[in-house]
Write a protein that holds these residues in place. Structure first.
Motif, PDB file in Angstrom:
ATOM      1  N   SER A 463      84.148 -80.231  63.566  1.00 22.21           N
ATOM      2  CA  SER A 463      84.059 -79.377  62.337  1.00 22.21           C
ATOM      3  C   SER A 463      83.849 -80.678  61.291  1.00 22.21           C
ATOM      4  O   SER A 463      83.483 -80.306  60.123  1.00 22.21           O
ATOM      5  N   THR A 464      83.876 -82.018  61.519  1.00 22.77           N
ATOM      6  CA  THR A 464      83.578 -83.272  60.712  1.00 22.77           C
ATOM      7  C   THR A 464      84.662 -83.267  59.627  1.00 22.77           C
ATOM      8  O   THR A 464      84.526 -84.089  58.594  1.00 22.77           O
ATOM      9  N   ALA A 465      85.796 -82.312  59.602  1.00 26.51           N
ATOM     10  CA  ALA A 465      86.965 -82.609  58.720  1.00 26.51           C
ATOM     11  C   ALA A 465      87.590 -83.831  58.924  1.00 26.51           C
ATOM     12  O   ALA A 465      87.694 -84.246  59.907  1.00 26.51           O
ATOM     13  N   ARG A 466      87.936 -84.442  57.819  1.00 31.05           N
ATOM     14  CA  ARG A 466      88.576 -85.898  57.928  1.00 31.05           C
ATOM     15  C   ARG A 466      89.915 -85.900  57.008  1.00 31.05           C
ATOM     16  O   ARG A 466      89.964 -84.691  55.839  1.00 31.05           O
ATOM     17  N   THR A 467      90.762 -86.379  57.393  1.00 25.86           N
ATOM     18  CA  THR A 467      91.876 -86.797  56.310  1.00 25.86           C
ATOM     19  C   THR A 467      92.506 -88.253  56.573  1.00 25.86           C
ATOM     20  O   THR A 467      92.087 -88.774  57.795  1.00 25.86           O
ATOM     21  N   SER A 468      93.310 -88.779  55.721  1.00 29.00           N
ATOM     22  CA  SER A 468      93.657 -90.152  55.756  1.00 29.00           C
ATOM     23  C   SER A 468      95.116 -90.173  55.113  1.00 29.00           C
ATOM     24  O   SER A 468      95.540 -89.468  54.528  1.00 29.00           O
ATOM     25  N   ARG A 469      95.588 -91.438  55.578  1.00 23.52           N
ATOM     26  CA  ARG A 469      96.880 -91.852  55.154  1.00 23.52           C
ATOM     27  C   ARG A 469      96.850 -93.389  55.114  1.00 23.52           C
ATOM     28  O   ARG A 469      96.378 -93.937  55.837  1.00 23.52           O
ATOM     29  N   ASP A 470      97.490 -93.787  53.840  1.00 17.81           N
ATOM     30  CA  ASP A 470      97.682 -95.348  53.497  1.00 17.81           C
ATOM     31  C   ASP A 470      98.776 -95.772  54.190  1.00 17.81           C
ATOM     32  O   ASP A 470      99.905 -95.077  53.935  1.00 17.81           O
ATOM     33  N   THR A 471      98.960 -96.979  54.722  1.00 17.60           N
ATOM     34  CA  THR A 471      99.982 -97.551  55.352  1.00 17.60           C
ATOM     35  C   THR A 471      99.739 -99.049  55.050  1.00 17.60           C
ATOM     36  O   THR A 471      98.895 -99.371  54.584  1.00 17.60           O
ATOM     37  N   VAL A 472     100.897-100.016  55.870  1.00 20.46           N
ATOM     38  CA  VAL A 472     100.646-101.225  55.583  1.00 20.46           C
ATOM     39  C   VAL A 472     100.539-102.034  57.173  1.00 20.46           C
ATOM     40  O   VAL A 472     101.299-101.452  58.217  1.00 20.46           O
ATOM     41  N   PHE A 473     100.258-103.344  57.351  1.00 22.55           N
ATOM     42  CA  PHE A 473     100.334-104.072  58.542  1.00 22.55           C
ATOM     43  C   PHE A 473     101.290-105.054  58.239  1.00 22.55           C
ATOM     44  O   PHE A 473     101.096-105.873  57.293  1.00 22.55           O
ATOM     45  N   ASN A 474     102.048-105.266  59.030  1.00 22.27           N
ATOM     46  CA  ASN A 474     103.043-106.343  58.803  1.00 22.27           C
ATOM     47  C   ASN A 474     102.763-107.665  59.745  1.00 22.27           C
ATOM     48  O   ASN A 474     102.427-107.473  60.765  1.00 22.27           O
ATOM     49  N   GLY A 475     102.478-108.806  59.102  1.00 18.29           N
ATOM     50  CA  GLY A 475     102.260-110.005  59.790  1.00 18.29           C
ATOM     51  C   GLY A 475     103.054-111.187  59.499  1.00 18.29           C
ATOM     52  O   GLY A 475     104.184-111.071  58.855  1.00 18.29           O
ATOM     53  N   ARG A 476     102.994-112.273  59.924  1.00 21.17           N
ATOM     54  CA  ARG A 476     103.762-113.607  60.029  1.00 21.17           C
ATOM     55  C   ARG A 476     103.530-114.138  58.307  1.00 21.17           C
ATOM     56  O   ARG A 476     102.498-114.464  57.887  1.00 21.17           O
ATOM     57  N   ASP A 477     104.775-114.306  57.543  1.00 18.41           N
ATOM     58  CA  ASP A 477     104.345-114.820  56.393  1.00 18.41           C
ATOM     59  C   ASP A 477     104.457-116.345  56.599  1.00 18.41           C
ATOM     60  O   ASP A 477     105.567-117.082  56.945  1.00 18.41           O
ATOM     61  N   MET A 478     103.184-116.918  56.482  1.00 17.85           N
ATOM     62  CA  MET A 478     103.189-118.515  56.904  1.00 17.85           C
ATOM     63  C   MET A 478     103.371-119.112  55.537  1.00 17.85           C
ATOM     64  O   MET A 478     103.188-120.439  55.664  1.00 17.85           O
ATOM     65  N   GLU A 479     103.751-118.899  54.379  1.00 13.87           N
ATOM     66  CA  GLU A 479     104.007-119.670  53.179  1.00 13.87           C
ATOM     67  C   GLU A 479     105.162-120.290  53.306  1.00 13.87           C
ATOM     68  O   GLU A 479     106.255-119.485  54.043  1.00 13.87           O
TER      69      GLU A 479
END
Length: 479
Positions: A463-479
């Motif tokens: 049907s080409t219907a779409r839906t989305s959700r925002d989230t986050v990617f966790n990486g290594r804090d190099m600071e």
């Protein structure tokens, strides 16, 4: 309080009420409402509605096992509980609206306690006779006739109560299947327990407690006073027209008739009251405004050649105007005033919003749950991988293939557990849980940053219907 003064009683022992049969426009209206409401309640679970081979064909079904609610062509999922919340809010506002405009019209006509009590009264009159016959039977000593009539009445009441409890459980399972299981003693114990409880409460409340449920158990008689004002329409007695009362010879003693009001003190209004009060004593908490006293009084007024309306639906402002000799205010002016208009606007606004949301809702839905233990995994090649559980709901009536992708300003790759493809097949009206991996290349910005925002997309390839959700990617804090 003095030592000799008795404490105020908060509860009075029930005095049996034997309402007399009455006919009239309000009694006919109550019969119509009773037939319609009881018909809806008992018949609805048996109405069929074809939704396809994979779905139940019961028009109204609360499917607890699959956590869904079916109402003809509408299907409500657990995450759409806001529809139910909206309907409950509309019910509350509707109750406020009708009470503000017409007093306790809900109590007098459509409250389940009123409807079933009316039905029990009808059975009682059919078996034991009208008011005088029931009074005589109540006072009579126990003999074969009294035992026979009481047992017959209780059997019919019990049959109604069982049907009431049985109809309720049919809303939670396929009605024909459940009926067979109940009769063959193969149904779940919860079904029998529910039927037993509802049967007992219907039998006791409708048969023996009746008006006491309204007086002592229901909170609405005490709350409804806050919903009413001097323009609210309720059942009242025109005492300025009916008083002083007089009957019989008092009306045939020359000047005495001219001094008397229209009320002949026949007690017809009292004899038909289902809660046993005298409306001529003024507004009372016990009055459910069923208007049967209006029918009874109008009938008497016609017989003695007096105008109808000695007891009538009216507002407090009507009393002031009529006592002053002014014209009666139109009923529509009582109904359409700022308070009721506000309630109507709020009620309509919520209803329109629910309808709009129902028609614009997507047939697919998704939830994203990041796996937090651990927040990320360092792969052998130095790349950083996060894990997510995506739950896809296919709310359409067709099997569909869904593609899972992501969008982000950073370079991230997505993969699905158990397949090299980015698609999953989800049957009609089911939920699919898919584990998804998102990977950042070694040394990339998202791999070396603590958090990177991105968005998951799920698309129905048919049907080409779409839906989305925002989230986050966790990486290594190099600071």
């Amino acid at each position: 309080m003095s030592a000799t003064e008795e404490p105020q009683k908060l509860y009075a022992a029930r005095e049996p009420v034997f309402p007399k049969r009455v006919s009239g426009q309000f009694r006919n209206l109550k019969w119509i409402i009773m037939i319609v409401t009881l018909g809806i309640y008992y018949i609805t679970p048996w109405i069929r509605w074809d939704r396809g081979p994979a779905l139940p064909d019961q028009a109204v079904l609360i499917d607890m096992a699959n956590r869904r609610f079916f109402f003809f062509w509408i299907e409500i999922w657990p995450h759409e509980f806001y529809f139910v919340a909206g309907l409950l809010i509309m019910a509350g506002l509707g109750l406020f609206l009708f009470t503000s405009a017409l007093g306790r019209v809900w109590c007098g006509y459509t409250c389940p306690q009123t409807v079933w009590t009316d039905l029990f009264f009808a059975v009682e009159r059919w078996i034991e006779g009208d008011r005088n016959a029931r009074l005589r039977l109540w006072k009579a000593s126990w003999d074969a006739k009294k035992v026979r009539l009481r047992i017959t009445k209780y059997i019919v009441w019990l049959a109604i109560a069982v049907a009431t409890g049985g109809a309720w459980v049919f809303y939670f399972a396929d009605a024909p299947t459940l009926l067979v299981n109940l009769v063959t003693l193969q149904a779940h114990p919860v079904a029998y327990t529910t039927i037993g409880i509802l049967t007992a409460t219907t039998f006791v409340f409708g048969g023996f407690m009746r008006e006491q449920v309204c007086i002592y158990m229901c909170p609405w008689p005490r709350i409804q006073a806050a919903m009413m004002d001097e323009h609210s329409i309720t059942v009242a007695y025109r005492d300025w027209r009916g008083e002083p009362r007089g009957r019989g010879k008092d009306r045939h003693e020359g000047e005495g008739e001219a001094a008397l009001g229209d009320c002949i003190d026949c007690n017809a209004c009292v004899n038909v009251c289902p809660v046993g009060i005298d409306i001529r004593d003024g507004q009372q908490l016990e009055c459910i405004t069923c208007a049967l006293c209006i029918d009874a009084c109008d009938d008497i007024m016609e017989k003695i050649g007096k105008p109808r309306g000695l007891i009538d639906y009216m507002a407090l402002t009507d009393e002031e105007n009529e006592r002053a000799g002014n014209q009666k205010i139109s009923i529509w002016k009582h109904i359409f005033r700022p308070r009721t208009i506000l309630y109507t606007a709020l009620w309509s606004g919520i209803g329109i919003a629910l309808v709009v949301m129902l028609f614009i809702r997507s047939e697919i839905d998704m939830t994203v749950a990041p796996i937090r233990n651990p927040q990320f995994v360092t792969m052998s090649d130095g790349s950083i991988r996060n894990t997510y559980d995506i739950r896809i709901r296919n709310m359409s009536h067709d099997d569909s293939t869904f593609q899972i992708t992501l969008t982000s300003e950073a370079a991230l790759e997505v993969g699905l557990e158990g397949t090299d493809l980015l698609t999953v097949d989800v049957p009609a009206d089911t939920t699919h849980l898919q584990r998804v991996y998102v990977t950042a290349a070694p040394g990339s910005d998202p791999a070396n940053r603590e958090r990177t925002d991105f968005r998951f997309w799920v698309e129905d390839l048919q049907s080409t219907a779409r839906t989305s959700r925002d989230t986050v990617f966790n990486g290594r804090d190099m600071e």
